[in-house]
Design an enzyme around this catalytic site. Sequence first.
Site, PDB file in Angstrom:
ATOM      1  N   THR A   1       0.829  -1.204   0.000  1.00 44.76           N
ATOM      2  CA  THR A   1       0.000   0.000   0.000  1.00 44.76           C
ATOM      3  C   THR A   1       0.863   1.253   0.000  1.00 44.76           C
ATOM      4  O   THR A   1       0.626   2.194  -0.760  1.00 44.76           O
ATOM      5  CB  THR A   1      -0.916   0.012   1.235  1.00 44.76           C
TER       6      THR A   1
ATOM      7  N   TYR B   1     -12.924  -3.112  -2.316  1.00 45.86           N
ATOM      8  CA  TYR B   1     -14.076  -2.533  -3.001  1.00 45.86           C
ATOM      9  C   TYR B   1     -15.208  -3.516  -3.239  1.00 45.86           C
ATOM     10  O   TYR B   1     -16.366  -3.192  -3.004  1.00 45.86           O
ATOM     11  CB  TYR B   1     -13.675  -1.883  -4.337  1.00 45.86           C
TER      12      TYR B   1
ATOM     13  N   TYR C   1      -2.958 -10.136   4.283  1.00 43.97           N
ATOM     14  CA  TYR C   1      -2.918  -8.731   4.712  1.00 43.97           C
ATOM     15  C   TYR C   1      -4.348  -8.250   4.928  1.00 43.97           C
ATOM     16  O   TYR C   1      -5.124  -8.150   3.982  1.00 43.97           O
ATOM     17  CB  TYR C   1      -2.194  -7.908   3.636  1.00 43.97           C
TER      18      TYR C   1
ATOM     19  N   ARG D   1      -9.026   0.299   4.793  1.00 42.52           N
ATOM     20  CA  ARG D   1      -8.795   0.695   3.406  1.00 42.52           C
ATOM     21  C   ARG D   1      -9.591  -0.146   2.416  1.00 42.52           C
ATOM     22  O   ARG D   1      -9.903   0.321   1.321  1.00 42.52           O
ATOM     23  CB  ARG D   1      -7.293   0.583   3.066  1.00 42.52           C
TER      24      ARG D   1
ATOM     25  N   LYS E   1      -0.344  -9.989   8.002  1.00 45.73           N
ATOM     26  CA  LYS E   1      -0.179  -8.611   8.440  1.00 45.73           C
ATOM     27  C   LYS E   1      -1.552  -8.143   8.889  1.00 45.73           C
ATOM     28  O   LYS E   1      -2.461  -7.961   8.069  1.00 45.73           O
ATOM     29  CB  LYS E   1       0.353  -7.738   7.293  1.00 45.73           C
TER      30      LYS E   1
ATOM     31  N   ILE F   1       5.132  -4.613   9.838  1.00 46.88           N
ATOM     32  CA  ILE F   1       5.362  -4.105   8.487  1.00 46.88           C
ATOM     33  C   ILE F   1       4.980  -2.638   8.551  1.00 46.88           C
ATOM     34  O   ILE F   1       3.808  -2.294   8.669  1.00 46.88           O
ATOM     35  CB  ILE F   1       4.579  -4.896   7.438  1.00 46.88           C
TER      36      ILE F   1
END
Length: 293
Positions: free
Chosen positions: A44, A107, A133, A138, A161, A203
């Site tokens: 990201t 999305y 992840y 987000r 993560k 991370i």
Amino acid sequence: MLTGSIVALVTPMDKTGEIDFHALKKLVEFHIKSGTSAIVAVGTTGESATLNVDDHVKVVMKTVEFAAGRIPIIAGNGANSTSEAISLSKLFANSGIVAGLNVTPYYNKPTQEGLYQHFKAIAESCELPQILYNVPGRTAVDMLPETVARLSKIKNIIGIKEATGNLTRLAEIKALVDDDFILYSGDDESACDFIVQGGHGVISVTCNIAPVEMRKMCTAALNGQTDLAQEINAQLLPLHQKLFVEANPIPVKWACAELGLIPTADCRLPLTILSQQYQTAVRDALTEAKLLS
């Protein structure tokens, strides 16, 4: 098992949005010298959402080339299309990277079963180790601990993560997975406590600009030196917070440029340079962290 401070590396660009590979090479050297545990290329923070596939692959491959085996490289290989994520995984399978970092599809908001089938299909497409992840802030989808537990049984899904910032989530996952499943924080502000409570590392966005301090904090936390880890983390706390005054990686790229680590703070549209109104706050955080005098 990679532990400690892993940098979610920015992708340096010039004012036209073209990738600055000379600056990228300097960043790789900077993290090798600073003792960073590993580099995530095109996560990201590396603007995976704005790079096309060709640029994505070039940045990963150049990062591997510049590292020359001196630091492990993890490649962002997630997508909201399963077929695209599989294609990236296959491209990176024999590239010299140690693992792929695979974000939950964004999305389209899949179900928990959809998440399971998505990551299962990617893992079974090649032998590349995969790190899950989860970043619902987000992606608009939250991968629950029970789904993580199911996926952890697939041989080349090696860790996660976890970027919710919710430490309860760490305990829930730990209770459901084997001891060799790697647990990384994806939230700098809570990373110290995450490691103290049994996580293996972070991370990190902050590691872009404070790699030595992040390494020392993580090492102390992993070694049970909780007071020392918290002392270092307290110094870094303003950075953890102010690096998110606008969408990541806008503030951290501005901070990198302010410290002379990259020539410009430019991002690719629709991301823009840090707004004037926030620049003083980020500069003050750099000063509080003793990175600027």
